[in-house]
Write a protein that holds these residues in place. Structure first.
Motif, PDB file in Angstrom:
ATOM      1  N   HIS A   8     -36.620 -41.227 -49.692  1.00  0.00           N
ATOM      2  CA  HIS A   8     -35.369 -41.101 -48.955  1.00  0.00           C
ATOM      3  C   HIS A   8     -34.690 -42.456 -48.989  1.00  0.00           C
ATOM      4  N   THR A   9     -33.392 -42.479 -49.156  1.00  0.00           N
ATOM      5  CA  THR A   9     -32.664 -43.747 -49.136  1.00  0.00           C
ATOM      6  C   THR A   9     -31.886 -43.849 -47.840  1.00  0.00           C
ATOM      7  N   GLY A  10     -31.701 -45.058 -47.382  1.00  0.00           N
ATOM      8  CA  GLY A  10     -30.978 -45.280 -46.136  1.00  0.00           C
ATOM      9  C   GLY A  10     -31.929 -45.307 -44.945  1.00  0.00           C
ATOM     10  N   TRP A  11     -31.370 -45.548 -43.813  1.00  0.00           N
ATOM     11  CA  TRP A  11     -32.192 -45.659 -42.610  1.00  0.00           C
ATOM     12  C   TRP A  11     -32.407 -44.292 -41.968  1.00  0.00           C
ATOM     13  N   THR A  12     -33.429 -44.200 -41.131  1.00  0.00           N
ATOM     14  CA  THR A  12     -33.740 -42.971 -40.402  1.00  0.00           C
ATOM     15  C   THR A  12     -34.078 -43.330 -38.958  1.00  0.00           C
ATOM     16  N   PHE A  13     -34.085 -42.324 -38.101  1.00  0.00           N
ATOM     17  CA  PHE A  13     -34.397 -42.557 -36.694  1.00  0.00           C
ATOM     18  C   PHE A  13     -35.890 -42.672 -36.437  1.00  0.00           C
ATOM     19  N   LEU A  14     -36.695 -41.984 -37.212  1.00  0.00           N
ATOM     20  CA  LEU A  14     -38.140 -41.997 -37.014  1.00  0.00           C
ATOM     21  C   LEU A  14     -38.823 -42.852 -38.063  1.00  0.00           C
ATOM     22  N   THR A  15     -39.880 -43.501 -37.659  1.00  0.00           N
ATOM     23  CA  THR A  15     -40.670 -44.272 -38.617  1.00  0.00           C
ATOM     24  C   THR A  15     -41.581 -43.332 -39.393  1.00  0.00           C
ATOM     25  N   ASN A  16     -42.096 -43.819 -40.493  1.00  0.00           N
ATOM     26  CA  ASN A  16     -43.062 -43.037 -41.254  1.00  0.00           C
ATOM     27  C   ASN A  16     -44.325 -42.787 -40.437  1.00  0.00           C
ATOM     28  N   HIS A  17     -44.683 -43.718 -39.569  1.00  0.00           N
ATOM     29  CA  HIS A  17     -45.857 -43.525 -38.707  1.00  0.00           C
ATOM     30  C   HIS A  17     -45.638 -42.324 -37.784  1.00  0.00           C
ATOM     31  N   ALA A  18     -44.440 -42.209 -37.215  1.00  0.00           N
ATOM     32  CA  ALA A  18     -44.134 -41.068 -36.336  1.00  0.00           C
ATOM     33  C   ALA A  18     -44.151 -39.766 -37.127  1.00  0.00           C
ATOM     34  N   ARG A  19     -43.620 -39.787 -38.340  1.00  0.00           N
ATOM     35  CA  ARG A  19     -43.615 -38.574 -39.169  1.00  0.00           C
ATOM     36  C   ARG A  19     -45.024 -38.116 -39.505  1.00  0.00           C
ATOM     37  N   VAL A  20     -45.883 -39.061 -39.883  1.00  0.00           N
ATOM     38  CA  VAL A  20     -47.273 -38.714 -40.210  1.00  0.00           C
ATOM     39  C   VAL A  20     -47.974 -38.163 -38.974  1.00  0.00           C
ATOM     40  N   ILE A  49     -51.017 -45.492 -43.382  1.00  0.00           N
ATOM     41  CA  ILE A  49     -50.490 -45.163 -42.059  1.00  0.00           C
ATOM     42  C   ILE A  49     -51.590 -44.590 -41.176  1.00  0.00           C
ATOM     43  N   ILE A  50     -52.400 -43.686 -41.718  1.00  0.00           N
ATOM     44  CA  ILE A  50     -53.508 -43.117 -40.950  1.00  0.00           C
ATOM     45  C   ILE A  50     -54.472 -44.223 -40.532  1.00  0.00           C
ATOM     46  N   ALA A  51     -54.759 -45.163 -41.436  1.00  0.00           N
ATOM     47  CA  ALA A  51     -55.635 -46.292 -41.091  1.00  0.00           C
ATOM     48  C   ALA A  51     -55.019 -47.129 -39.969  1.00  0.00           C
ATOM     49  N   ASP A  52     -53.705 -47.378 -40.027  1.00  0.00           N
ATOM     50  CA  ASP A  52     -53.016 -48.121 -38.963  1.00  0.00           C
ATOM     51  C   ASP A  52     -53.157 -47.397 -37.623  1.00  0.00           C
ATOM     52  N   LEU A  53     -52.897 -46.082 -37.635  1.00  0.00           N
ATOM     53  CA  LEU A  53     -52.949 -45.295 -36.401  1.00  0.00           C
ATOM     54  C   LEU A  53     -54.365 -45.245 -35.831  1.00  0.00           C
ATOM     55  N   GLU A  54     -55.358 -45.163 -36.707  1.00  0.00           N
ATOM     56  CA  GLU A  54     -56.747 -45.165 -36.231  1.00  0.00           C
ATOM     57  C   GLU A  54     -57.133 -46.533 -35.669  1.00  0.00           C
ATOM     58  N   GLU A  55     -56.749 -47.576 -36.359  1.00  0.00           N
ATOM     59  CA  GLU A  55     -57.074 -48.930 -35.906  1.00  0.00           C
ATOM     60  C   GLU A  55     -56.468 -49.217 -34.531  1.00  0.00           C
ATOM     61  N   ALA A  56     -55.279 -48.697 -34.283  1.00  0.00           N
ATOM     62  CA  ALA A  56     -54.591 -48.913 -33.005  1.00  0.00           C
ATOM     63  C   ALA A  56     -55.048 -47.947 -31.916  1.00  0.00           C
ATOM     64  N   GLY A  57     -55.886 -46.957 -32.260  1.00  0.00           N
ATOM     65  CA  GLY A  57     -56.422 -46.037 -31.260  1.00  0.00           C
ATOM     66  C   GLY A  57     -55.600 -44.787 -31.015  1.00  0.00           C
ATOM     67  N   THR A  69     -60.758 -33.487 -39.878  1.00  0.00           N
ATOM     68  CA  THR A  69     -60.072 -32.936 -38.716  1.00  0.00           C
ATOM     69  C   THR A  69     -59.648 -34.133 -37.883  1.00  0.00           C
ATOM     70  N   TYR A  70     -58.347 -34.202 -37.593  1.00  0.00           N
ATOM     71  CA  TYR A  70     -57.803 -35.337 -36.874  1.00  0.00           C
ATOM     72  C   TYR A  70     -57.657 -35.018 -35.396  1.00  0.00           C
ATOM     73  N   ARG A  71     -57.789 -36.046 -34.574  1.00  0.00           N
ATOM     74  CA  ARG A  71     -57.600 -35.936 -33.129  1.00  0.00           C
ATOM     75  C   ARG A  71     -56.625 -37.016 -32.714  1.00  0.00           C
ATOM     76  N   ILE A  72     -55.529 -36.604 -32.115  1.00  0.00           N
ATOM     77  CA  ILE A  72     -54.519 -37.528 -31.614  1.00  0.00           C
ATOM     78  C   ILE A  72     -54.842 -37.844 -30.158  1.00  0.00           C
ATOM     79  N   GLU A  73     -54.700 -39.087 -29.784  1.00  0.00           N
ATOM     80  CA  GLU A  73     -54.918 -39.518 -28.401  1.00  0.00           C
ATOM     81  C   GLU A  73     -53.580 -39.420 -27.659  1.00  0.00           C
ATOM     82  N   PRO A  74     -53.349 -38.314 -26.945  1.00  0.00           N
ATOM     83  CA  PRO A  74     -52.033 -38.051 -26.361  1.00  0.00           C
ATOM     84  C   PRO A  74     -51.616 -39.001 -25.243  1.00  0.00           C
ATOM     85  N   GLY A  75     -52.560 -39.652 -24.596  1.00  0.00           N
ATOM     86  CA  GLY A  75     -52.224 -40.533 -23.480  1.00  0.00           C
ATOM     87  C   GLY A  75     -51.840 -41.940 -23.883  1.00  0.00           C
ATOM     88  N   MET A  76     -51.995 -42.258 -25.161  1.00  0.00           N
ATOM     89  CA  MET A  76     -51.621 -43.597 -25.626  1.00  0.00           C
ATOM     90  C   MET A  76     -50.104 -43.774 -25.483  1.00  0.00           C
TER      91      MET A  76
END
Length: 116
Positions: A8-20, A49-57, A69-76
């Motif tokens: 995609h070219t140009g800016w977007t409102f969401l980061t790739n981390h949020a999209r993943v 990105i997945i490694a970043d998200l896992e490293e940050a908890g 199987t992924y588990r998102i930490e909803p309270g973060m």
């Protein structure tokens, strides 16, 4: 294989981390290949990105057979000071509702943050 997705070219409102994260919230068993295609990223970018998200908890995974199987930490809480106090669950609930509106599929009204 389909090769590298067209970027995609140009800016977007969401980061790739949020999209993943939203793609994983939609399917906890999604393959990296599928997440990459959905987000229009390379598989290598999604792995990073997945490694970043896992490293940050924000995310963890469990190996099941040949997949994960992924588990998102909803309270973060989100990282930027402007979103102080806003949780991952709050962000994902907005994105899940929007995706349901665009796809025409209903959202389970009983969907709890633990469902992410």
């Amino acid at each position: 294989m389909g090769g590298v997705p067209e970027p995609h070219t140009g800016w977007t409102f969401l980061t790739n981390h949020a999209r993943v994260l939203a793609a994983i919230a939609d399917d906890h068993n999604a393959r990296i290949r599928d997440i990459a295609a959905y987000c229009r990223l390379t598989e290598r970018a999604v792995q990073k990105i997945i490694a970043d998200l896992e490293e940050a908890g924000y995310l963890s995974h469990r190996r099941e057979g040949r997949g994960n199987t992924y588990r998102i930490e909803p309270g973060m809480v989100l990282r930027h000071p402007a979103e102080a106090g806003l949780t991952v669950a709050a962000l994902l609930s907005l994105l899940v509702q929007d995706e349901a509106d665009r796809s025409g599929r209903p959202v389970d009204p009983g969907m709890a943050p633990a469902d992410f």
